[in-house]
Design a protein around this motif. Structure first.
Motif, PDB file in Angstrom:
ATOM      1  N   THR A   1      81.175  28.250 -12.872  1.00  0.00           N
ATOM      2  CA  THR A   1      80.289  27.096 -12.715  1.00  0.00           C
ATOM      3  C   THR A   1      78.853  27.528 -12.509  1.00  0.00           C
ATOM      4  OG1 THR A   1      82.098  25.866 -11.703  1.00  0.00           O
ATOM      5  CG2 THR A   1      79.887  24.969 -11.422  1.00  0.00           C
ATOM      6  N   LEU A   2      78.648  28.501 -11.640  1.00  0.00           N
ATOM      7  CA  LEU A   2      77.282  28.901 -11.302  1.00  0.00           C
ATOM      8  C   LEU A   2      76.652  29.767 -12.375  1.00  0.00           C
ATOM      9  CD1 LEU A   2      77.569  29.620  -7.484  1.00  0.00           C
ATOM     10  CD2 LEU A   2      77.228  27.480  -8.684  1.00  0.00           C
ATOM     11  N   GLY A   3      77.472  30.450 -13.147  1.00  0.00           N
ATOM     12  CA  GLY A   3      76.923  31.291 -14.198  1.00  0.00           C
ATOM     13  C   GLY A   3      76.698  30.556 -15.502  1.00  0.00           C
ATOM     14  N   ALA A   4      77.158  29.299 -15.570  1.00  0.00           N
ATOM     15  CA  ALA A   4      77.070  28.545 -16.820  1.00  0.00           C
ATOM     16  C   ALA A   4      75.650  28.047 -17.057  1.00  0.00           C
ATOM     17  CB  ALA A   4      78.034  27.363 -16.777  1.00  0.00           C
ATOM     18  N   GLY A   5      75.090  28.416 -18.196  1.00  0.00           N
ATOM     19  CA  GLY A   5      73.792  27.861 -18.584  1.00  0.00           C
ATOM     20  C   GLY A   5      72.636  28.464 -17.811  1.00  0.00           C
ATOM     21  N   ALA A   6      71.473  28.344 -18.375  1.00  0.00           N
ATOM     22  CA  ALA A   6      70.256  28.834 -17.712  1.00  0.00           C
ATOM     23  C   ALA A   6      69.711  27.724 -16.833  1.00  0.00           C
ATOM     24  CB  ALA A   6      69.238  29.277 -18.752  1.00  0.00           C
ATOM     25  N   GLY A   7      68.606  27.141 -17.247  1.00  0.00           N
ATOM     26  CA  GLY A   7      68.065  26.029 -16.474  1.00  0.00           C
ATOM     27  C   GLY A   7      67.271  26.494 -15.275  1.00  0.00           C
TER      28      GLY A   7
ATOM     29  N   HIS B   1      91.184  34.677  -5.792  1.00  0.00           N
ATOM     30  CA  HIS B   1      90.567  35.032  -7.067  1.00  0.00           C
ATOM     31  C   HIS B   1      90.382  33.821  -7.971  1.00  0.00           C
ATOM     32  CE1 HIS B   1      94.796  35.119  -8.433  1.00  0.00           C
ATOM     33  NE2 HIS B   1      94.302  34.965  -9.658  1.00  0.00           N
ATOM     34  N   HIS B   2      91.236  32.790  -7.828  1.00  0.00           N
ATOM     35  CA  HIS B   2      91.058  31.561  -8.605  1.00  0.00           C
ATOM     36  C   HIS B   2      89.785  30.836  -8.149  1.00  0.00           C
ATOM     37  CE1 HIS B   2      94.841  31.923 -10.675  1.00  0.00           C
ATOM     38  NE2 HIS B   2      95.510  31.975  -9.540  1.00  0.00           N
ATOM     39  N   ASP B   3      89.560  30.795  -6.825  1.00  0.00           N
ATOM     40  CA  ASP B   3      88.328  30.181  -6.306  1.00  0.00           C
ATOM     41  C   ASP B   3      87.103  30.955  -6.790  1.00  0.00           C
ATOM     42  OD1 ASP B   3      89.771  28.235  -4.945  1.00  0.00           O
ATOM     43  OD2 ASP B   3      89.832  29.383  -3.078  1.00  0.00           O
ATOM     44  N   ARG B   4      87.194  32.284  -6.773  1.00  0.00           N
ATOM     45  CA  ARG B   4      86.076  33.113  -7.229  1.00  0.00           C
ATOM     46  C   ARG B   4      85.774  32.836  -8.699  1.00  0.00           C
ATOM     47  NH1 ARG B   4      84.074  38.286  -5.631  1.00  0.00           N
ATOM     48  NH2 ARG B   4      85.791  38.471  -4.140  1.00  0.00           N
ATOM     49  N   GLU B   5      86.814  32.742  -9.508  1.00  0.00           N
ATOM     50  CA  GLU B   5      86.619  32.501 -10.946  1.00  0.00           C
ATOM     51  C   GLU B   5      85.954  31.146 -11.191  1.00  0.00           C
ATOM     52  OE1 GLU B   5      90.456  32.910 -12.699  1.00  0.00           O
ATOM     53  OE2 GLU B   5      90.421  35.107 -12.695  1.00  0.00           O
TER      54      GLU B   5
ATOM     55  N   LEU C   1      81.175  23.707  -5.138  1.00  0.00           N
ATOM     56  CA  LEU C   1      81.724  23.757  -3.781  1.00  0.00           C
ATOM     57  C   LEU C   1      82.622  22.557  -3.508  1.00  0.00           C
ATOM     58  CD1 LEU C   1      78.952  25.007  -1.316  1.00  0.00           C
ATOM     59  CD2 LEU C   1      81.215  25.982  -1.695  1.00  0.00           C
ATOM     60  N   SER C   2      82.171  21.383  -3.921  1.00  0.00           N
ATOM     61  CA  SER C   2      82.968  20.182  -3.706  1.00  0.00           C
ATOM     62  C   SER C   2      84.291  20.261  -4.464  1.00  0.00           C
ATOM     63  CB  SER C   2      82.171  18.947  -4.153  1.00  0.00           C
ATOM     64  OG  SER C   2      82.947  17.780  -4.007  1.00  0.00           O
ATOM     65  N   GLY C   3      84.225  20.754  -5.705  1.00  0.00           N
ATOM     66  CA  GLY C   3      85.434  20.843  -6.511  1.00  0.00           C
ATOM     67  C   GLY C   3      86.427  21.857  -5.983  1.00  0.00           C
ATOM     68  N   VAL C   4      85.933  23.014  -5.574  1.00  0.00           N
ATOM     69  CA  VAL C   4      86.831  24.082  -5.116  1.00  0.00           C
ATOM     70  C   VAL C   4      87.449  23.759  -3.760  1.00  0.00           C
ATOM     71  CG1 VAL C   4      86.877  26.497  -4.334  1.00  0.00           C
ATOM     72  CG2 VAL C   4      85.716  25.889  -6.459  1.00  0.00           C
ATOM     73  N   THR C   5      86.665  23.149  -2.875  1.00  0.00           N
ATOM     74  CA  THR C   5      87.149  22.903  -1.508  1.00  0.00           C
ATOM     75  C   THR C   5      87.770  21.519  -1.328  1.00  0.00           C
ATOM     76  OG1 THR C   5      85.001  22.027  -0.791  1.00  0.00           O
ATOM     77  CG2 THR C   5      85.363  24.407  -0.572  1.00  0.00           C
ATOM     78  N   HIS C   6      87.577  20.626  -2.291  1.00  0.00           N
ATOM     79  CA  HIS C   6      88.036  19.231  -2.186  1.00  0.00           C
ATOM     80  C   HIS C   6      87.435  18.545  -0.953  1.00  0.00           C
ATOM     81  CE1 HIS C   6      90.817  20.221  -5.359  1.00  0.00           C
ATOM     82  NE2 HIS C   6      91.340  21.195  -4.631  1.00  0.00           N
TER      83      HIS C   6
END
Length: 356
Positions: A104-110, A95-99, A123-128
């Motif tokens: 990250t992906l829901g932040a901002g429009a663009g 659940h921490h990975d999901r959060e 992905l890089s941050g969560v999986t190292h």
């Protein structure tokens, strides 16, 4: 039946457990696993000598290897493949990975490009590890094409789309090209371009070249063919490969030989010679796929593993892929649900954007 599946079916319970424990310990530590280590973890109480005999049998079958004399065993590529196919326990997404991914992906429009840049970072941050993201093709109708010579070995193609999108791409033209042959090639394409997407133009162009080859200057025909090879091959109809987290693979206590393999991997990626193949890996079916070491031509020189999943648009058409790359001792049970969830999330976000 695959070789690994046959071997797994033929193992007795003790051999299967020893094999599984060796692979799991290696994935966790990266170090060879010895028989004394296993005596403390096996459910069945057996001697270290018995375990050594089992490990020797597994080595004879090609599932384990001894990097050094009396230094324990590590799984081979065949062993890792058999473990992934038959013994891997894929966890539920933490659940921490999901959060972290949701935030990250829901932040901002663009735009979609910005979204996919964030996907790579997440992905890089969560999986190292290092992340790979193949962005969607731009499939709007074309408006204009122009070739510009930048020298004897470099040229620029300018692609103008009906929706206002413009792309400039460098490529190596065939020998002997002249400004006039480039103009002739562009004129030929522009005469048939209206209302067509790039992929539709390529299809029609192939038929036209076959029908009108004698009418074209030979250099101009070669120019057009090279341009289309560039679009469909190296650039994959404007697909773009985003690589994030290179430092995660180059840091730590990796040995010099491993570092060289990883640098080779990223040199290959940066040249994008096989970018089209990356998407093809995922297009053979839905869901997550795992490629270990030399199983995948794109990463064979690096001795790395790739966990990759396609993502789809609102019409359920595969338009790109996301993945994580790392050493063959990746924590597959954790990485698989992360990649799977990310691909589904990306597809959902892109579909929502297309409906606005």
């Amino acid at each position: 039946m695959k070789e690994g599946s046959r071997l797994l079916d033929e193992m007795n319970d003790r051999s299967r457990e020893v094999f599984r424990r060796v692979v799991e310990a290696y994935i966790e530590s990266g170090e060879p696993v010895g028989s004394r280590t296993l005596t403390r973890t096996l459910s069945e109480k057996v001697s270290a000598a018995t375990i050594r005999n089992v490990m020797q049998d597994l080595e004879f079958l090609g599932l384990l290897d001894s990097p050094h004399v009396s230094a324990g065993r590590i799984p081979t590529q065949l062993g890792l493949r058999m473990f992934v196919d038959g013994l891997l326990e894929v966890r539920d997404l933490d659940h921490h990975d999901r959060e972290k991914l949701d935030a990250t992906l829901g932040a901002g429009a663009g735009d979609v490009g910005g979204l996919l840049d964030r996907v790579g970072a997440a992905l890089s941050g969560v999986t190292h590890g290092a992340s790979l993201v193949l962005t969607p093709k731009h499939e709007a109708p074309m408006k204009h094409i122009e070739f510009v010579s930048l020298g004897h070995d470099r040229a620029l193609v300018v692609l103008v789309f009906a929706d206002g999108h413009v792309e400039n791409r460098l490529f190596a033209p065939p020998p002997g090209q002249t400004p006039s042959s480039m103009r002739e090639a562009a004129n030929f394409l522009n005469a048939m371009i209206e209302g067509k997407t790039l992929s539709e133009l390529r299809r029609d162009m192939a038929r036209e070249i076959a029908a009108r080859r004698q009418e074209l200057n030979s250099l101009a025909a070669e120019m057009i063919e090279t341009g289309m090879a560039m679009w469909e091959g190296e650039a994959d109809n404007s697909a773009r490969l985003i690589v994030r987290g290179r430092a995660n693979l180059l840091g730590g206590e990796a040995e010099a030989e491993e570092l060289d393999r990883i640098r080779t991997l990223f040199d290959d990626l940066e040249r994008k010679r096989d970018i089209a193949e990356f998407l093809q890996l995922a297009e053979t079916g839905e869901g997550v796929r795992i490629f270990i070491g030399s199983e995948n031509k794109l990463f064979s020189l690096s001795g790395s593993s790739l966990v990759v999943s396609p993502y789809m648009n609102a019409d359920r058409k595969i338009i790109g892929a996301v993945g994580v790359i790392g050493p063959t001792r990746l924590n597959y049970g954790r990485i698989v649900p992360i990649v799977d969830y990310t691909a589904q999330l990306v597809g959902k976000l892109i579909a929502e954007r297309s409906e606005r």
